[in-house]
Scaffold this active site. Structure first.
Site, mmCIF file in Angstrom:
data_model
loop_
_atom_site.group_PDB
_atom_site.id
_atom_site.type_symbol
_atom_site.label_atom_id
_atom_site.label_comp_id
_atom_site.label_asym_id
_atom_site.label_seq_id
_atom_site.Cartn_x
_atom_site.Cartn_y
_atom_site.Cartn_z
ATOM 1 N N LYS A 166 0.834 -1.275 -0.014
ATOM 2 C CA LYS A 166 0.045 -0.081 0.037
ATOM 3 C C LYS A 166 0.932 1.277 -0.197
ATOM 4 C CE LYS A 166 -1.810 2.573 3.052
ATOM 5 N NZ LYS A 166 -1.638 3.792 2.485
ATOM 6 N N GLU B 266 10.874 1.043 9.246
ATOM 7 C CA GLU B 266 11.991 2.041 8.879
ATOM 8 C C GLU B 266 11.253 3.425 9.068
ATOM 9 O OE1 GLU B 266 15.054 1.594 7.839
ATOM 10 O OE2 GLU B 266 15.050 -0.357 7.175
ATOM 11 N N CYS C 84 14.170 11.170 5.397
ATOM 12 C CA CYS C 84 14.351 10.682 7.012
ATOM 13 C C CYS C 84 15.626 10.930 7.390
ATOM 14 C CB CYS C 84 13.738 9.245 7.082
ATOM 15 S SG CYS C 84 14.600 8.093 5.737
ATOM 16 N N GLU D 23 10.969 15.459 14.585
ATOM 17 C CA GLU D 23 10.982 15.666 13.175
ATOM 18 C C GLU D 23 10.141 16.472 12.444
ATOM 19 O OE1 GLU D 23 9.638 11.808 11.091
ATOM 20 O OE2 GLU D 23 11.614 11.921 10.058
HETATM 21 P P1 NAD Z 1 2.942 8.021 7.734
HETATM 22 O O1 NAD Z 1 3.632 7.260 8.843
HETATM 23 O O2 NAD Z 1 2.140 9.114 7.854
HETATM 24 O O3 NAD Z 1 2.456 7.149 6.683
HETATM 25 C C1 NAD Z 1 3.305 6.193 6.010
HETATM 26 C C2 NAD Z 1 2.346 5.066 5.260
HETATM 27 O O4 NAD Z 1 1.522 4.491 6.442
HETATM 28 C C3 NAD Z 1 1.289 5.768 4.239
HETATM 29 O O5 NAD Z 1 1.125 4.712 3.374
HETATM 30 C C4 NAD Z 1 0.002 5.922 5.409
HETATM 31 O O6 NAD Z 1 -1.210 5.798 4.432
HETATM 32 C C5 NAD Z 1 0.026 4.611 6.086
HETATM 33 N N1 NAD Z 1 -0.367 4.458 7.417
HETATM 34 C C6 NAD Z 1 -0.748 5.567 8.200
HETATM 35 N N2 NAD Z 1 -1.526 5.352 9.291
HETATM 36 C C7 NAD Z 1 -1.432 4.048 9.033
HETATM 37 C C8 NAD Z 1 -2.024 3.105 10.001
HETATM 38 N N3 NAD Z 1 -2.951 3.225 11.303
HETATM 39 N N4 NAD Z 1 -2.107 1.605 9.760
HETATM 40 C C9 NAD Z 1 -1.346 1.445 8.772
HETATM 41 N N5 NAD Z 1 -0.837 2.117 7.613
HETATM 42 C C10 NAD Z 1 -0.837 3.454 7.979
HETATM 43 O O7 NAD Z 1 4.413 8.535 7.190
HETATM 44 P P2 NAD Z 1 4.592 9.633 5.733
HETATM 45 O O8 NAD Z 1 4.157 11.140 6.362
HETATM 46 O O9 NAD Z 1 4.030 8.937 4.645
HETATM 47 O O10 NAD Z 1 6.125 9.621 5.592
HETATM 48 C C11 NAD Z 1 7.082 10.283 6.292
HETATM 49 C C12 NAD Z 1 7.632 9.576 7.424
HETATM 50 O O11 NAD Z 1 8.312 8.479 6.839
HETATM 51 C C13 NAD Z 1 8.769 10.371 8.083
HETATM 52 O O12 NAD Z 1 8.673 10.094 9.290
HETATM 53 C C14 NAD Z 1 10.045 9.720 7.773
HETATM 54 O O13 NAD Z 1 11.121 9.896 8.548
HETATM 55 C C15 NAD Z 1 9.578 8.476 7.507
HETATM 56 N N6 NAD Z 1 10.706 7.805 6.786
HETATM 57 C C16 NAD Z 1 11.429 6.671 7.072
HETATM 58 C C17 NAD Z 1 12.391 6.186 6.196
HETATM 59 C C18 NAD Z 1 13.272 5.188 6.543
HETATM 60 O O14 NAD Z 1 13.790 4.546 6.005
HETATM 61 N N7 NAD Z 1 13.528 5.083 8.044
HETATM 62 C C19 NAD Z 1 12.344 6.498 4.962
HETATM 63 C C20 NAD Z 1 11.270 7.506 4.299
HETATM 64 C C21 NAD Z 1 10.394 8.019 5.170
#
Ligand code: NAD
Length: 481
Positions: A162, A237, A271, A366
Site C-alpha cells: 500500500k 523504517e 528521513c 522530526e
Molecule cells: P506516515 O507514517 O504518515 O504514513 C506512511 C504510510 O503509512 C502511508 O502509506 C500511510 O497511508 C500509512 N498509514 C498511516 N496510518 C496507518 C495505520 N494506522 N495503519 C497502517 N498504515 C498507516 O508517514 P509519511 O508522512 O507518509 O512519511 C514520512 C515519514 O516516513 C517520516 O517520519 C520519515 O522519517 C519516514 N521515513 C522513514 C524512512 C526510513 O527509511 N527510515 C524512509 C522514508 C520515510
C-alpha cells in the site's frame, strides 16, 4: 449482499493544487482478496529458480531506465519535488536498486553444512517468509516501493503493498513494469487506500506473514502493536533527526556545502536529512554565516523547471506544519539566520535556526521540511553527547580531518549509518535502517534480502542405527530390551 461503494481520490500536484488524476481507492474487503491472491501465488513463486526471479527484476530495472523521463515527470508532479532530483536521484537509484536485488537473488547462502553431532548432518535452508504486507510513505514513493518490493520478491516472497494514498502513481507504474517484465499474476499487488482502514486491515490480516513498514514513528508503533497480535514479523523504517557534527578541524567549506545539500534534499522531507548541526565553537559563527549565505542562493520555484533547486513540500498542510515548528521556536527565543517565513501554498523557504534550546521541539522532533537548527558545542564529549540526545537513531554525520575523531564519532554516535565528511549518499550494496525510535530492520544490501527470509535448520540422521543411545534419557526400558 451489495459491496461497499468505492471511493474516488484526487491525486494532486502540491505545487499547483491541480488534480493530476482521480484514483479509485480499494475497500477494506479488497485487502482480503489481495492477500488471498498473494497466498495462492506464493508456492509457485517461492519455487521459481533464483535465476528466473533475477531475470524479471533485471527486466524491471531496464524498463524503469527506459521509462525514466516519464517516471521522473510523474514523481515530480505528485510530490512537488524538483525534476532534477527525480531525474538524477529518485529514478536512477531505483534502477540500480532493482539491478542489485536481481543479482542478490542469486547469492543467498547459509553457513556451511556439517556434522555438529556424531549422528547428524545439519544444513541451513533460507526460505521466503511468505506473504509480505508492505506500507510505504510519500516522500520518495517509487524509491521506497522499490526498497520494499525488490528484496522481498528476490527472496521468493509475494507482496501486497500500500503506497501513501497521496502519491500512488509511480508505484502503479512500477507494478505495470513488473507485469510487462513477466511477473506472474498475484505475486505483486498494489492496494490503494488510507492508512487507518486499508493499511490497518493489511497489517492485521491473518494471511500476512510479515509486515514491512516505512513511515513515521507513531504509525510504526501502531503497526507493531497490530502485528504483534499475529504475532507476525515486523520490519520498521521510521523517522529520523540526523545530527551533523562539525569538529573544529573540519574543512569548513565542505561542511557548509554538505549541510545545505543534506538539509534541503527533497525539501528536507528525507528521513536521513541533516536537521541538527552541532558545530564546535571556534567554527560556529563562520558555519552559520556560510550556511545562511548559501541557503539564500537556493532557487525555490516550479518543480518542473530544471533550474529549480527547491520545489514545493508534499502539501499545504505540511508547509503549515513545518512553519508551526519554526514559529514556535522563534516565539521561544530562537532566531532565524535565514528564512523563517512561510511563502504561499505548499512552499517553504530554506531556514536556518540558531539559539534554540537542545530540549526544544525543533531540535528534538522530526520537522520534515527544509529547516536546520545549528547549535554550538565545546568539547568533543559534549558534541557527541548532544548528537545522541534525541530518541531517534537513523543517520548522522561527523565532519573532521582527524582520523581518531572520525573513528570515535563512528563508534559512539547511535545511528544506523554514520557518514564521515559527507551526509546523504546511499548505495545499494550497504544497509539502511535505524536504531532507537527510528525502528529496526534493514533496507538495501544483502541484509535486506535476509530480512525477507526465514532460517530453517534441517538435521539428518546419518548412521541408520534404530536404537539410539540418547533414547535412554527418555525410556530406559526400550534401551535394555
Ligand atoms: P506516515 O507514517 O504518515 O504514513 C506512511 C504510510 O503509512 C502511508 O502509506 C500511510 O497511508 C500509512 N498509514 C498511516 N496510518 C496507518 C495505520 N494506522 N495503519 C497502517 N498504515 C498507516 O508517514 P509519511 O508522512 O507518509 O512519511 C514520512 C515519514 O516516513 C517520516 O517520519 C520519515 O522519517 C519516514 N521515513 C522513514 C524512512 C526510513 O527509511 N527510515 C524512509 C522514508 C520515510
Amino acid at each position: 449482499m451489495s459491496a461497499a461503494p468505492t471511493q474516488l481520490f484526487p491525486v494532486c500536484n502540491p505545487a499547483t493544487g491541480q488534480v493530476i488524476e482521480e484514483i479509485q481507492l480499494d475497500r477494506v474487503a479488497d485487502v482480503d482478496v489481495a492477500v488471498r491472491t498473494a497466498r495462492r501465488a506464493l508456492p509457485a513463486w517461492a519455487a521459481t529458480p533464483a535465476g528466473e526471479r533475477a531475470a524479471i527484476l533485471n527486466r524491471v530495472s531496464i524498463l524503469i531506465a527506459e521509462g525514466a523521463e516519464e517516471f521522473a515527470r510523474v514523481e515530480t508532479q505528485q510530490c512537488g519535488k524538483p525534476i532534477r532530483l527525480s531525474r538524477e536521484f529518485d529514478i536512477p537509484v531505483t534502477v540500480d536498486n532493482a539491478a542489485f536485488f536481481a543479482g542478490a537473488a542469486r547469492t543467498l547462502e547459509g553457513k556451511a553444512s556439517g556434522e555438529y553431532s556424531a549422528l547428524h548432518t545439519s544444513t541451513i535452508r533460507r526460505e521466503p517468509v511468505g506473504v509480505i504486507g508492505s506500507i510505504a510513505p510519500w516522500n520518495y514513493p517509487l524509491n521506497m516501493a522499490g526498497w520494499k518490493i525488490f528484496p522481498a520478491l528476490a527472496a521468493g516472497n509475494t507482496v501486497v503493498i500500500k503506497p501513501a494514498e497521496i502519491t500512488p502513481l509511480t508505484t502503479l507504474m512500477l507494478a505495470e513494469a513488473f507485469a510487462e517484465a513477466g511477473l506472474p499474476d498475484g505475486v505483486l499487488t498494489v492496494l490503494l487506500g488510507r492508512g487507518p482502514d486499508v493499511g490497518e486491515a493489511l497489517v492485521g490480516h491473518s494471511g500476512v506473514d510479515m509486515v514491512s513498514f516505512t513511515g513515521s514513528t507513531p504509525v510504526g508503533k501502531r503497526i507493531a502493536e497490530i502485528a504483534a497480535r499475529g504475532p507476525r514479523r515486523v520490519h520498521l523504517e521510521l523517522g529520523g533527526k540526523a545530527p551533523f557534527v562539525v569538529f573544529d578541524d573540519a574543512d569548513l567549506e565542505a561542511a557548509i556545502h554538505g549541510a545545505v545539500a543534506a538539509t534541503l534534499i527533497n525539501g528536507g522531507q528525507d528521513c536521513t536529512a541533516a536537521t541538527r548541526a552541532y558545530v564546535q565553537r571556534p567554527l560556529f559563527t563562520k558555519f552559520v554565516d556560510g550556511v545562511a549565505a548559501l541557503m539564500e542562493t537556493v532557487r525555490m520555484g516550479d518543480p518542473e523547471d530544471p533550474a529549480t533547486d527547491l520545489g514545493s513540500l508534499i502539501s499545504v498542510a505540511q508547509a503549515e506544519r513545518v512553519h508551526g515548528f519554526v514559529d514556535r521556536a522563534l516565539t521561544a527565543g530562537a532566531r532565524a539566520a535565514c528564512g523563517g517565513k512561510k511563502p504561499e501554498g505548499a512552499f517553504y523557504a530554506p531556514t536556518l535556526i540558531v539559539d534554540a534550546a537542545q530540549d526544544s521541539e525543533i531540535v528534538q522532533d522530526e520537522v520534515f521540511g527544509p529547516v536546520l537548527a545549528a547549535l554550538p558545542f565545546d568539547t568533543d564529549d559534549d558534541g557527541l553527547a548532544l548528537a545522541n540526545d534525541t530518541r531517534y537513531g537513523l543517520a548522522a554525520s561527523a565532519w573532521t580531518t582527524d582520523v581518531f575523531r572520525a573513528q570515535r564519532a563512528s563508534r559512539e554516535i547511535a545511528a544506523g549509518c554514520v557518514w564521515i565528511n559527507d551526509h546523504i549518499p546511499l548505495i545499494s550494496e550497504m544497509p539502511h535502517g535505524g536504531v532507537k525510535a527510528s525502528g529496526y530492520g534493514k533496507d538495501l544490501s544483502s541484509y535486506a534480502l535476509e530480512e525477507y527470509t526465514t532460517v530453517k535448520h534441517v538435521m539428518s540422521e546419518i548412521t541408520g542405527v534404530a536404537r539410539k543411545d540418547w533414547h535412554r534419557t527418555v525410556f530406559a526400558g526400550g534401551h535394555h530390551a
